[in-house]
Every structure is written in C-alpha cells, then in structure tokens.
Design an enzyme around this catalytic site. Structure first.
Site, PDB file in Angstrom:
ATOM      1  N   HIS A  83       7.996 -15.907  41.869  1.00  0.00           N
ATOM      2  CA  HIS A  83       7.811 -15.711  43.318  1.00  0.00           C
ATOM      3  C   HIS A  83       8.780 -14.679  43.879  1.00  0.00           C
ATOM      4  O   HIS A  83       8.541 -14.118  44.942  1.00  0.00           O
ATOM      5  CB  HIS A  83       7.836 -17.048  44.080  1.00  0.00           C
ATOM      6  CG  HIS A  83       9.178 -17.603  44.389  1.00  0.00           C
ATOM      7  ND1 HIS A  83       9.762 -18.607  43.650  1.00  0.00           N
ATOM      8  CD2 HIS A  83      10.072 -17.297  45.364  1.00  0.00           C
ATOM      9  CE1 HIS A  83      10.943 -18.897  44.172  1.00  0.00           C
ATOM     10  NE2 HIS A  83      11.162 -18.118  45.209  1.00  0.00           N
ATOM     11  N   ASP A 136       6.543 -20.598  37.452  1.00  0.00           N
ATOM     12  CA  ASP A 136       7.292 -19.682  38.319  1.00  0.00           C
ATOM     13  C   ASP A 136       8.392 -18.924  37.559  1.00  0.00           C
ATOM     14  O   ASP A 136       9.576 -19.214  37.714  1.00  0.00           O
ATOM     15  CB  ASP A 136       7.884 -20.495  39.484  1.00  0.00           C
ATOM     16  CG  ASP A 136       8.421 -19.608  40.601  1.00  0.00           C
ATOM     17  OD1 ASP A 136       8.171 -18.385  40.558  1.00  0.00           O
ATOM     18  OD2 ASP A 136       9.087 -20.152  41.505  1.00  0.00           O
ATOM     19  N   SER A 233      16.739 -18.542  44.352  1.00  0.00           N
ATOM     20  CA  SER A 233      15.584 -18.550  43.449  1.00  0.00           C
ATOM     21  C   SER A 233      15.755 -17.610  42.275  1.00  0.00           C
ATOM     22  O   SER A 233      16.294 -16.515  42.415  1.00  0.00           O
ATOM     23  CB  SER A 233      14.321 -18.146  44.206  1.00  0.00           C
ATOM     24  OG  SER A 233      13.836 -19.253  44.896  1.00  0.00           O
TER      25      SER A 233
HETATM   26  N1  ARG Z   1      12.287 -20.638  47.160  1.00  0.00           N
HETATM   27  C1  ARG Z   1      13.700 -20.446  47.354  1.00  0.00           C
HETATM   28  C2  ARG Z   1      14.093 -19.019  47.082  1.00  0.00           C
HETATM   29  O1  ARG Z   1      13.236 -18.178  47.049  1.00  0.00           O
HETATM   30  C3  ARG Z   1      14.486 -21.426  46.546  1.00  0.00           C
HETATM   31  C4  ARG Z   1      14.445 -22.732  47.178  1.00  0.00           C
HETATM   32  C5  ARG Z   1      15.124 -23.755  46.383  1.00  0.00           C
HETATM   33  N2  ARG Z   1      15.232 -24.892  47.237  1.00  0.00           N
HETATM   34  C6  ARG Z   1      15.836 -25.997  46.930  1.00  0.00           C
HETATM   35  N3  ARG Z   1      15.938 -26.914  47.831  1.00  0.00           N
HETATM   36  N4  ARG Z   1      16.367 -26.193  45.737  1.00  0.00           N
HETATM   37  O2  ARG Z   1      15.238 -18.676  47.036  1.00  0.00           O
END
Ligand code: ARG
Length: 275
Positions: A83, A136, A233
């Site tokens: 992503h 992912d 992420s």
């Molecule tokens: N989707 C988020 C990013 O792009 C990461 C989120 C992780 N969230 C969590 N509560 N561990 O950085």
C-alpha cells in the site's frame, strides 16, 4: 460499537496472557518516555536494516520526504508494504516517482547521516488486495548495495518467533501519538505477537478490514498503548532477531482491543518462492 468491542476483548487477552509462558503484564516494563506510539527513541545502528522510504518531490517538508518504512532483507533488496506503493497513497504510480529513495543509517530524518539510495525497481505483489489488505508487500531493488551487516534474516513458516506472546519490536518514523505528530526520529515499541483467534475477533471484517491468519499476524498489548501508527507502514516487526512482519494496518493506533496488523513474512517468503 467499537468501544464495546474493545472492552470485550480485554478480558480474554488477560486470561490468555496468564496462561502463556511470557505474561504480557510482567514482560512489559513501564516505558514512560516519548511515545511509533508507546515507544522510545532508538538509534538506527541498533536496527540497521530499518530504512525510511522518501520522495522529496512528493512529500518534501518536515518529515524530509519520509512517507513509509521498509526493511533490508538483502544487500540491495528492501521489503515494504504494497500500500506504500499504491497510487492512492503516493498520488502517482511508483514508476513516476523519479526521486524514490531508501534512507539507510539515518535516525534523525533531518540530519545528513547515512545514505540515500535510489530505488531502481519496484515490484508490487500482484496478489495485494487493497480492500481486504491481504498480501500487503512490495519488493524494492536498490541502485547501490547497502553496507554489509544492515540486513535482517526472515523467519520462515513454523519459526517459534511467530508463536503467540513472543515479545517483538516494531520500528518506524511514524506518528508517535495517533494525532499526527511526527518526531522525525526513529522510534521503536515493544509489543507481543497475539493469538490469531484474538486478531480474528478484533477484526472480523467491516470497519477496517478483516484479519486473515494465513497472510497476516497481529501484535500489540493487552491494554493497548504500544503500536505502530501512520507513517510506520512497511517497516519491520522483529522477534528473536528475525523479521516476522511488516507494518500494514490497524484500527486507530494503540487502542485496547485493536492490535496492529502486519504482513506475515512467512507468507511473503512463500509467495516469492524464497521459502
Ligand atoms: N497504514 C498505516 C501506514 O500507512 C499503518 C497503520 C498501522 N496501524 C496500526 N495501528 N498498527 O503507515
């Protein structure tokens, strides 16, 4: 709705922790310093395989262009989240980003320590499901080799590092409060791998996606408080010195009953035919 769910999850987790060899409560020293969420500042020399992904063209500014994390698994191979390479996140196709770089050896993003290495190619898992979040991961090939010693080994399927309640550490330059504050320096948080049954209960589907044990793992703490967050992420979750996960998604950050969800590395190995 979510609050009720969160409260309902606390009790089973406490019971499970009591029965585990590594009880959550006693294995978690109270870390009251800066808060990745609920974490502490760490020098990148302690996790030299943790890298920042950056593009000043797209994300220039206070975070020095950093928009995701990554992890070096080979001298010129970095894993990150699929992503992170998505057009909806980047605002462009990865091939259109001319200054996509991996920053290695730099804890403070605004410093000039370490190296900025151009990415020569991006391979996004074709099986990545942007709706359900499974699969992912993406593989970046670097234009130059990283210094030796900055690579981490990956845990294969069946590795004890994946067992529930194994202590693990997540690293990143992401939000340290869940409210959009970026310290600009590398942080780490100590969490525990959680049982699949608990992750499935936390994310049965709907609001933020559903948990699939085959391709994901989840980690956190019984009371919440320690977690990855936005901006982390693609970064590493490490247990017993081996890579077990990539920061992928979660509901909020550090909420009780909403653990962080990670791409399961054993599934990455299987998909890539590396395992
Ligand atoms: N989707 C988020 C990013 O792009 C990461 C989120 C992780 N969230 C969590 N509560 N561990 O950085």
């Amino acid at each position: 709705m979510r609050r009720r769910l969160a409260r309902a999850l606390v009790r089973p987790l406490v019971l499970a922790a009591a029965a585990a060899t590594t009880p959550l409560a006693s294995a978690s020293p109270a870390v009251a310093d800066s808060i990745v969420v609920g974490g502490f500042p760490v020098d990148v020399s302690q996790s030299p395989w943790t890298v920042a992904l950056s593009s000043r063209d797209l994300f220039g500014g206070t975070r020095a262009g950093q928009f995701c994390g990554g992890v070096a698994v080979g001298p010129s191979t970095v894993l990150t989240a699929a992503h992170c390479m998505d057009e909806s996140v980047l605002g462009a196709k990865p091939t259109q980003i001319r200054d996509l770089r991996v920053i290695a050896g730099r804890s403070e993003l605004l410093s000039d320590k370490g190296r900025e290495i151009p990415v020569s190619s991006v391979w996004v898992n074709p099986g990545y499901d942007g709706v359900g979040n499974s699969g992912d991961f993406a593989v970046l090939t670097l234009a130059e080799k990283l210094p030796s010693g900055s690579v981490i080994g990956m845990a294969r399927g069946g590795d004890p590092a994946y067992r529930a309640y194994t202590p693990a550490t997540v690293y990143g330059w992401g939000d340290t409060t869940g409210g959009g504050s970026y310290a600009g320096s590398l942080h780490a948080a100590r969490v525990h791998v959680l049982p699949d049954a608990l992750c499935e209960k936390a994310y049965p589907g709907g609001v933020s996606g559903s948990y699939h044990a085959g391709t994901m793992l989840c980690a956190g703490e019984e009371k919440g408080g320690r977690d990855a967050c936005q901006g982390d992420s693609g970064g590493p979750l490490v247990a017993q010195g081996r890579l077990i996960g990539l920061v992928s998604w979660g509901s909020g950050c550090g909420w009780a009953g909403s653990p962080g969800v990670y791409t399961r590395i054993s599934d990455v190995l299987r998909t890539l035919g590396w395992g």
